[in-house]
Design an enzyme around this catalytic site. Structure first.
Site, short mmCIF file in Angstrom:
data_model
loop_
_atom_site.label_atom_id
_atom_site.label_comp_id
_atom_site.label_asym_id
_atom_site.label_seq_id
_atom_site.Cartn_x
_atom_site.Cartn_y
_atom_site.Cartn_z
N HIS A 18 0.84 -1.21 0.00
CA HIS A 18 0.00 0.00 0.00
C HIS A 18 0.87 1.26 0.00
CE1 HIS A 18 -3.08 -2.65 2.27
NE2 HIS A 18 -3.57 -2.44 1.07
N LYS A 56 -18.47 -5.84 8.05
CA LYS A 56 -17.27 -6.68 8.18
C LYS A 56 -16.41 -6.15 9.34
CE LYS A 56 -13.40 -8.29 5.26
NZ LYS A 56 -12.62 -7.88 4.10
N ARG A 58 -1.78 -5.94 -8.38
CA ARG A 58 -0.72 -6.88 -7.98
C ARG A 58 -0.52 -7.98 -9.01
NH1 ARG A 58 -3.60 -8.41 -2.55
NH2 ARG A 58 -5.24 -8.48 -4.12
N SER A 95 -3.28 -7.58 3.07
CA SER A 95 -3.46 -7.41 4.51
C SER A 95 -3.89 -8.73 5.15
CB SER A 95 -4.52 -6.34 4.78
OG SER A 95 -4.12 -5.08 4.26
O1 LIG Z 1 -3.95 -5.76 0.91
C1 LIG Z 1 -4.83 -5.98 0.07
O2 LIG Z 1 -5.86 -6.70 0.27
C2 LIG Z 1 -4.68 -5.38 -1.31
C3 LIG Z 1 -5.71 -5.54 -2.26
C4 LIG Z 1 -5.59 -5.00 -3.53
C5 LIG Z 1 -4.43 -4.30 -3.85
N1 LIG Z 1 -4.03 -3.66 -5.00
N2 LIG Z 1 -2.82 -3.10 -4.83
C6 LIG Z 1 -2.43 -3.36 -3.58
BR1 LIG Z 1 -0.82 -2.75 -2.87
C7 LIG Z 1 -3.41 -4.11 -2.91
C8 LIG Z 1 -3.53 -4.66 -1.62
#
Ligand SMILES: O=C(O)c1ccc2[nH]nc(Br)c2c1
Length: 161
Positions: free
Chosen positions: A17, A41, A90, A127
């Site tokens: 992030h 949630k 990602r 996360s």
């Molecule tokens: O931590 C996540 O769930 C999550 C989700 C979607 C994500 N897109 N880019 C990043 Br960095 C990212 C992180």
């Protein structure tokens, strides 16, 4: 003034992030990190705790602000006078959902989405995965800022595990 919103749950913020937020802060005059309030949630950290951690780790970025929001992202963008959403990608698997949301947001309010490829260093990070590893005592220090690692330790690791 060109503003962008970086939305997410940030439960907790990871180095992935922060990579996206930092890169966005160098492209826009102001970046507003939007922490989503999702009442259906229950997260590991409260929204207030997530905001505290985000503010601590972005304090050195003079043009980054952290706020919470509920409801439509485009409404939050409107209140923040931001015309762009920044999202990290990602992997190809992220793209389907992100494209759907981006097209909806243009349709709803003409809000554009800038997709940024995450650094390969963090493309496996989420996360959820960080929480799962930390819950069982795994070392997440390469993947999260120190303040998050400490908060995870306080919150998760069972004494004597
Ligand atoms: O931590 C996540 O769930 C999550 C989700 C979607 C994500 N897109 N880019 C990043 Br960095 C990212 C992180």
């Amino acid at each position: 003034m060109r503003r962008a919103v970086c939305p997410g749950s940030f439960d907790p913020v990871t180095n992935g992030h922060l990579d996206i937020i930092g890169r966005a802060s160098r492209l826009f005059d102001e970046v507003i990190v939007g922490v989503l309030i999702n009442e259906s949630k229950r997260g590991l950290f409260t929204v207030e705790e997530r905001i505290e951690m985000l503010r601590e780790v972005t304090a050195s970025d003079g043009n980054v602000r952290v706020e919470s929001f509920q409801g439509l992202l485009v409404d939050f963008c409107r209140t923040q006078r931001a015309g762009v959403v920044v999202r990290g990608l990602r992997a190809v698997s992220d793209f389907d959902y992100e494209l759907q949301m981006a097209q909806m947001n243009i349709g709803l309010a003409g809000v554009e989405t800038l997709f940024m490829p995450t650094s390969p260093l963090y493309s496996f990070l989420s996360s959820s995965l960080v929480k799962d590893v930390a819950k069982w005592g795994g070392d997440v220090s390469p993947h999260v800022p120190d303040v998050v690692r400490e908060r995870l330790r306080e919150r998760l690791v069972r004494p004597g595990s």
